[in-house]
Design an enzyme around this catalytic site. Structure first.
Site, mmCIF file in Angstrom:
data_model
loop_
_atom_site.group_PDB
_atom_site.id
_atom_site.type_symbol
_atom_site.label_atom_id
_atom_site.label_comp_id
_atom_site.label_asym_id
_atom_site.label_seq_id
_atom_site.Cartn_x
_atom_site.Cartn_y
_atom_site.Cartn_z
ATOM 1 N N ARG A 82 -12.841 58.111 43.510
ATOM 2 C CA ARG A 82 -12.867 57.121 42.435
ATOM 3 C C ARG A 82 -14.038 56.167 42.625
ATOM 4 O O ARG A 82 -14.239 55.614 43.684
ATOM 5 C CB ARG A 82 -11.555 56.335 42.411
ATOM 6 N N ARG A 91 -13.276 58.337 35.003
ATOM 7 C CA ARG A 91 -12.868 58.287 36.409
ATOM 8 C C ARG A 91 -12.240 59.595 36.834
ATOM 9 O O ARG A 91 -11.614 60.270 36.028
ATOM 10 C CB ARG A 91 -11.946 57.120 36.679
ATOM 11 N N ASP A 94 -7.095 57.684 38.519
ATOM 12 C CA ASP A 94 -6.643 56.305 38.355
ATOM 13 C C ASP A 94 -5.147 56.321 38.621
ATOM 14 O O ASP A 94 -4.435 57.192 38.113
ATOM 15 C CB ASP A 94 -6.934 55.828 36.927
ATOM 16 N N ASP A 96 -1.925 53.687 38.595
ATOM 17 C CA ASP A 96 -1.443 52.342 38.258
ATOM 18 C C ASP A 96 0.034 52.202 38.570
ATOM 19 O O ASP A 96 0.824 53.121 38.307
ATOM 20 C CB ASP A 96 -1.630 52.057 36.762
#
Length: 162
Positions: A82, A91, A94, A96
């Site tokens: 990343r 990207r 990712d 989250d």
């Protein structure tokens, strides 16, 4: 034990392989994956001039506290390549944190629940698949209701099941 919902995604390189690598590392470094949604392909959100994303929601059980979990997640992202060049830009991966138990958490490094999740179909669609009745601790609505009320018109479609 903490129950956490994550969203993983990416739009560069071998997207399916990148998601698989992220799942493997999460399972080892963060906590046991207890549920995973199908993989969804979604158009880019925010910064539109980029390839489509693959996204997947995961539920994990972890002994890590929220700040330690985000540290481990950032290590995984870095290990998988990343680069943080353009906000909302392309990207490889990712990861989250969407929910951490039913806690509300605000620090310089982390906000839980994820502050934009209720406005993004690419988050809510896979999340509803694995946690439709989970109640957002601030908005006090289920994920299913949040998806129904979401004003995001982005195209989100099921790419494959896990």
């Amino acid at each position: 034990m903490n129950n956490v919902y994550l969203l993983i995604g990416g739009n560069m390189g071998e997207r399916m392989a990148n998601l698989a690598a992220a799942r493997a590392r999460i399972n080892i470094d963060c906590g046991r994956i207890t549920a995973s949604s199908s993989i969804y392909e979604t158009e880019a959100w925010g910064y539109k001039e980029q390839p489509a994303f693959l996204n997947q929601a995961l539920a994990i059980e972890t002994t890590l506290e929220a700040e330690k979990l985000i540290e481990e997640i950032l290590k995984i992202e870095m290990a998988l390549g990343r680069k943080r060049a353009i906000p909302l830009g392309p990207r490889i991966i990712d990861i989250d944190i969407i929910y951490f138990n039913d806690e509300i958490f605000n620090s310089i490094n982390l906000t839980i629940p994820h502050p934009s999740m209720a406005d993004r179909k690419f988050v809510l669609t896979p999340l509803v698949e694995i946690a439709p009745a989970f109640i957002h601790p601030i908005l006090l609505k289920t994920n299913q209701v949040l998806l129904k009320e979401c004003g995001d018109s982005s195209v989100v479609y099921k790419k494959s099941t896990e």
